[in-house]
Write an enzyme that holds these catalytic residues in place. Structure first.
Site, PDB file in Angstrom:
ATOM      1  N   CYS A 164      37.422  38.259  37.708  1.00 30.04           N
ATOM      2  CA  CYS A 164      38.205  38.842  38.800  1.00 30.04           C
ATOM      3  C   CYS A 164      38.865  40.159  38.439  1.00 30.04           C
ATOM      4  O   CYS A 164      39.472  40.807  39.293  1.00 30.04           O
ATOM      5  CB  CYS A 164      39.250  37.841  39.269  1.00 30.04           C
ATOM      6  SG  CYS A 164      38.544  36.226  39.658  1.00 30.04           S
ATOM      7  N   HIS A 303      47.641  41.014  41.937  1.00 28.65           N
ATOM      8  CA  HIS A 303      46.445  40.170  41.930  1.00 28.65           C
ATOM      9  C   HIS A 303      46.632  39.076  42.977  1.00 28.65           C
ATOM     10  O   HIS A 303      45.726  38.815  43.764  1.00 28.65           O
ATOM     11  CB  HIS A 303      46.220  39.592  40.535  1.00 28.65           C
ATOM     12  CG  HIS A 303      44.923  38.874  40.383  1.00 28.65           C
ATOM     13  ND1 HIS A 303      43.711  39.462  40.686  1.00 28.65           N
ATOM     14  CD2 HIS A 303      44.631  37.619  39.963  1.00 28.65           C
ATOM     15  CE1 HIS A 303      42.730  38.603  40.456  1.00 28.65           C
ATOM     16  NE2 HIS A 303      43.262  37.476  40.031  1.00 28.65           N
ATOM     17  N   GLU A 314      52.199  35.986  37.355  1.00 30.49           N
ATOM     18  CA  GLU A 314      52.183  37.422  37.623  1.00 30.49           C
ATOM     19  C   GLU A 314      53.584  37.926  37.953  1.00 30.49           C
ATOM     20  O   GLU A 314      53.971  39.031  37.548  1.00 30.49           O
ATOM     21  CB  GLU A 314      51.219  37.748  38.758  1.00 30.49           C
ATOM     22  CG  GLU A 314      51.024  39.242  38.946  1.00 30.49           C
ATOM     23  CD  GLU A 314      49.955  39.598  39.972  1.00 30.49           C
ATOM     24  OE1 GLU A 314      49.652  40.804  40.104  1.00 30.49           O
ATOM     25  OE2 GLU A 314      49.428  38.684  40.644  1.00 30.49           O
ATOM     26  N   LYS A 335      45.178  40.069  49.281  1.00 34.05           N
ATOM     27  CA  LYS A 335      44.305  38.884  49.352  1.00 34.05           C
ATOM     28  C   LYS A 335      44.761  37.923  50.440  1.00 34.05           C
ATOM     29  O   LYS A 335      44.003  37.044  50.851  1.00 34.05           O
ATOM     30  CB  LYS A 335      44.256  38.174  47.990  1.00 34.05           C
ATOM     31  CG  LYS A 335      43.472  38.921  46.927  1.00 34.05           C
ATOM     32  CD  LYS A 335      43.375  38.110  45.638  1.00 34.05           C
ATOM     33  CE  LYS A 335      42.589  38.849  44.560  1.00 34.05           C
ATOM     34  NZ  LYS A 335      43.308  40.034  44.036  1.00 34.05           N
ATOM     35  N   HIS A 340      39.904  36.298  48.312  1.00 36.42           N
ATOM     36  CA  HIS A 340      39.669  36.749  46.942  1.00 36.42           C
ATOM     37  C   HIS A 340      38.206  37.175  46.799  1.00 36.42           C
ATOM     38  O   HIS A 340      37.305  36.348  46.865  1.00 36.42           O
ATOM     39  CB  HIS A 340      39.990  35.613  45.973  1.00 36.42           C
ATOM     40  CG  HIS A 340      40.090  36.037  44.545  1.00 36.42           C
ATOM     41  ND1 HIS A 340      39.654  37.269  44.086  1.00 36.42           N
ATOM     42  CD2 HIS A 340      40.575  35.389  43.451  1.00 36.42           C
ATOM     43  CE1 HIS A 340      39.863  37.350  42.787  1.00 36.42           C
ATOM     44  NE2 HIS A 340      40.427  36.226  42.375  1.00 36.42           N
ATOM     45  N   PHE A 399      39.401  35.141  35.021  1.00 31.40           N
ATOM     46  CA  PHE A 399      39.038  34.044  34.132  1.00 31.40           C
ATOM     47  C   PHE A 399      38.585  34.620  32.786  1.00 31.40           C
ATOM     48  O   PHE A 399      37.926  35.655  32.732  1.00 31.40           O
ATOM     49  CB  PHE A 399      37.897  33.228  34.727  1.00 31.40           C
ATOM     50  CG  PHE A 399      38.306  32.274  35.827  1.00 31.40           C
ATOM     51  CD1 PHE A 399      39.627  32.151  36.225  1.00 31.40           C
ATOM     52  CD2 PHE A 399      37.359  31.486  36.463  1.00 31.40           C
ATOM     53  CE1 PHE A 399      39.987  31.264  37.229  1.00 31.40           C
ATOM     54  CE2 PHE A 399      37.712  30.598  37.458  1.00 31.40           C
ATOM     55  CZ  PHE A 399      39.034  30.481  37.843  1.00 31.40           C
TER      56      PHE A 399
END
Length: 414
Positions: A164, A303, A314, A335, A340, A399
């Site tokens: 991502c 994010h 975050e 998002k 996403h 990830f």
């Protein structure tokens, strides 16, 4: 070698909010959400029924029919976004400059739809009967390769694959190539199209996706009731160019990239560091790279995935990186509108961040209802707002522990 200023001279996108960047950005300003019941396949046997699909996309309206048959959807989306960006930039590629013009275009997974289709075909008919285009349709670098072929870009051509964080790494890596004098122009971005039954099943088994059926309470970053992300698809492309090159050809400049950093949590394959230290290091290093003080940043495009661990981690990372100023800046997640987009997220969000600076508008975090003490910053709930912005950051966390941050600046001649 003298460091070059790096500017943005063209942008394009295909997103769940619109088939081009203009319409997508207008939808952001209108606080619209692109999440709806999933239509790409029959969901009756699966838990997830919502997605942020690109709606009404007809590749043959943009590409030759013979080309379309040899391209996975993620490549089609990438090419259309690049075509829009190139048209806006007014850039002309010739034999004299082609080797100074390149591509850094990401994808987290690549041609997943093609892979699923050809695996099923092989199991039924024998694996020697799969399409001869299977491999060149499926591999992740084919968006970058096809963009280079389309426009005759003979410089560096590569594809970051960092889950991502891929799209932000693409923009940041391109920024460094130009800043350090290795290229004059790079088309940077990302593309993803993984709304398939297999991909969605995999993320569902991982307990990563939201399984409810209310689009308004599906992707709700920073909300205490968040329960997983909503899969999206799309692409975005930014034409990055050295300031001297852009000025020489009289290009219209849309914004400036001034800082970039990438770190790794080195912690877990899917879970971020709970204390946010890895992401905070990326943010701090991006600020240092730009020689910008934390107090100068007005907005962060987070994010913000709408997963319990990401949003809390975050938020903590922003506090670590920005100190008391974290409570004074705005931080929102688009998002909440696009879902996403995996490897394309950072590219789309970079374009939105550039437009936020250009137009003086901070996008909202939609669907926000229930406050979470672990996410106690100004998340711009439900309604975007006008604001005077000079510096803005965009974060992506992937990830594998990948963290990437870019810092953009509103365009100023001096």
């Amino acid at each position: 070698m003298e460091k070059q200023r790096v500017v943005i001279t063209g942008m394009g996108a295909v997103t769940p909010l619109g088939l081009n960047l203009k319409d997508s950005w207008q939808a952001v300003q209108n606080n619209q959400c692109g999440i709806a019941p999933l239509t790409h396949y029959d969901t009756s046997q699966q838990k997830v029924t919502l997605a942020a699909e690109v709606k009404g996309f007809v590749p043959e309206e943009h590409l030759d029919k013979r080309e379309v048959r040899k391209m996975d959807r993620f490549v089609q989306l990438a090419l259309v976004s690049a075509m829009e960006a190139m048209e806006q930039s007014g850039l002309q590629i010739s034999e004299t400059n082609a080797h100074r013009c390149g591509v850094v275009f990401a994808s987290g997974i690549g041609g997943f739809s093609t892979t699923q289709t050809e695996c099923l075909k092989g199991a039924e008919k024998g694996y020697d009967r799969v399409s001869p285009y299977f491999i060149p349709m499926a591999i992740s670098n084919m968006a970058a390769g096809n963009i280079a072929i389309r426009f005759g870009l003979r410089g560096m051509c590569t594809c970051p694959v960092t889950a991502c964080a891929s799209g932000t790494n693409a923009v940041g890596d391109a920024f460094r190539q130009i800043r350090d004098g290795y290229a004059d122009v790079i088309l940077a971005g990302g593309s993803e199209a993984t709304i398939t039954s297999l991909a969605m099943g995999g993320f569902t088994s991982l307990h990563a996706l939201h399984t409810g059926n209310d689009p308004k309470r599906a992707s709700i970053p920073f909300d205490a009731e968040r329960s997983g992300f909503v899969m999206g698809e799309g692409a975005a492309c930014l034409v990055l160019e050295s300031y001297d090159h852009a000025k020489q050809r009289g290009a219209t400049i849309l914004g400036e990239v001034v800082g970039y950093a990438s770190t790794c949590d080195a912690h877990h394959i899917t879970a971020p560091l709970a204390d946010g230290s890895g992401a905070a290091a990326a943010m701090r290093q991006a600020l240092d790279d730009a020689k910008v003080a934390p107090e100068q940043v007005d907005y962060i495009n987070a994010h913000g995935t709408s997963t319990p661990m990401n949003d809390a981690g975050e938020t903590q990372a922003v506090k670590l990186a920005f100190g008391e100023h974290a409570y004074k800046l705005a931080i929102s997640s688009t998002k909440s509108m696009t879902g996403h987009l995996l490897g394309a997220s950072g590219a789309v969000e970079a374009a939105f961040t550039a437009l936020a600076l250009k137009d003086g508008f901070i996008p909202a975090t939609l669907g926000y209802q229930v406050a979470d003490p672990a996410c106690d910053l100004d998340v711009v709930p439900n309604q975007g707002r006008k604001a005077s912005l000079r510096y803005a950051m965009s974060n992506s966390l992937g990830f594998g522990g990948h963290n990437a941050s870019i810092l953009l600046k509103k365009w100023e001649e001096s």
